[in-house]
Design a protein around this motif. Structure first.
Motif, PDB file in Angstrom:
ATOM      1  N   GLY A  83       0.819  -1.204   0.000  1.00 58.97           N
ATOM      2  CA  GLY A  83       0.000   0.000   0.000  1.00 58.97           C
ATOM      3  C   GLY A  83       0.855   1.257   0.000  1.00 58.97           C
ATOM      4  N   THR A  84       0.191   2.380   0.252  1.00 58.55           N
ATOM      5  CA  THR A  84       0.836   3.677   0.268  1.00 58.55           C
ATOM      6  C   THR A  84       0.516   4.382   1.578  1.00 58.55           C
ATOM      7  N   VAL A  85       1.525   4.943   2.210  1.00 64.12           N
ATOM      8  CA  VAL A  85       1.341   5.668   3.472  1.00 64.12           C
ATOM      9  C   VAL A  85       0.564   6.944   3.182  1.00 64.12           C
ATOM     10  N   VAL A  86      -0.552   7.135   3.892  1.00 69.16           N
ATOM     11  CA  VAL A  86      -1.362   8.336   3.695  1.00 69.16           C
ATOM     12  C   VAL A  86      -1.248   9.307   4.860  1.00 69.16           C
ATOM     13  N   GLU A  87      -0.757   8.839   6.003  1.00 68.17           N
ATOM     14  CA  GLU A  87      -0.601   9.731   7.155  1.00 68.17           C
ATOM     15  C   GLU A  87       0.354   9.119   8.168  1.00 68.17           C
ATOM     16  N   VAL A  88       1.189   9.969   8.760  1.00 70.15           N
ATOM     17  CA  VAL A  88       2.031   9.578   9.879  1.00 70.15           C
ATOM     18  C   VAL A  88       1.763  10.602  10.982  1.00 70.15           C
ATOM     19  N   LYS A  89       1.179  10.133  12.079  1.00 70.76           N
ATOM     20  CA  LYS A  89       0.852  11.024  13.186  1.00 70.76           C
ATOM     21  C   LYS A  89       1.741  10.654  14.371  1.00 70.76           C
ATOM     22  N   LYS A  90       2.758  11.501  14.636  1.00 69.44           N
ATOM     23  CA  LYS A  90       3.708  11.221  15.705  1.00 69.44           C
ATOM     24  C   LYS A  90       3.189  11.714  17.045  1.00 69.44           C
ATOM     25  N   GLY A  91       3.352  10.876  18.060  1.00 70.86           N
ATOM     26  CA  GLY A  91       3.067  11.245  19.437  1.00 70.86           C
ATOM     27  C   GLY A  91       4.374  11.396  20.185  1.00 70.86           C
TER      28      GLY A  91
END
Length: 69
Positions: A11-19
């Protein structure tokens, strides 16, 4: 790379949400389906994961649970 896990979906990464320590990486696997993985920020950085990157979702679990109200 070869893995014993048979559930591998490209697949393709659509979002990276870092905490603070962990990132949620959302991967579009096609057909309007998104798989979300929770991995360390260090892993995101080491693998160079960013929006638009190609990735393979690897699922290795002995149990799959479903709950409903």
């Amino acid at each position: 790379m070869r893995l014993s896990a048979r559930n591998q979906i490209k697949g393709t990464v659509v979002e990276v949400k870092k905490g603070a320590t962990t990132s949620h990486v959302r991967v579009d696997i096609g057909g309007g389906q998104i798989v979300t993985s929770s991995i360390t920020n260090e892993a995101v950085d080491d693998l160079g994961i960013k929006t638009g990157s190609k990735a393979t979702v690897v699922i290795k679990a002995s149990d799959v649970m479903i709950a409903v109200d």
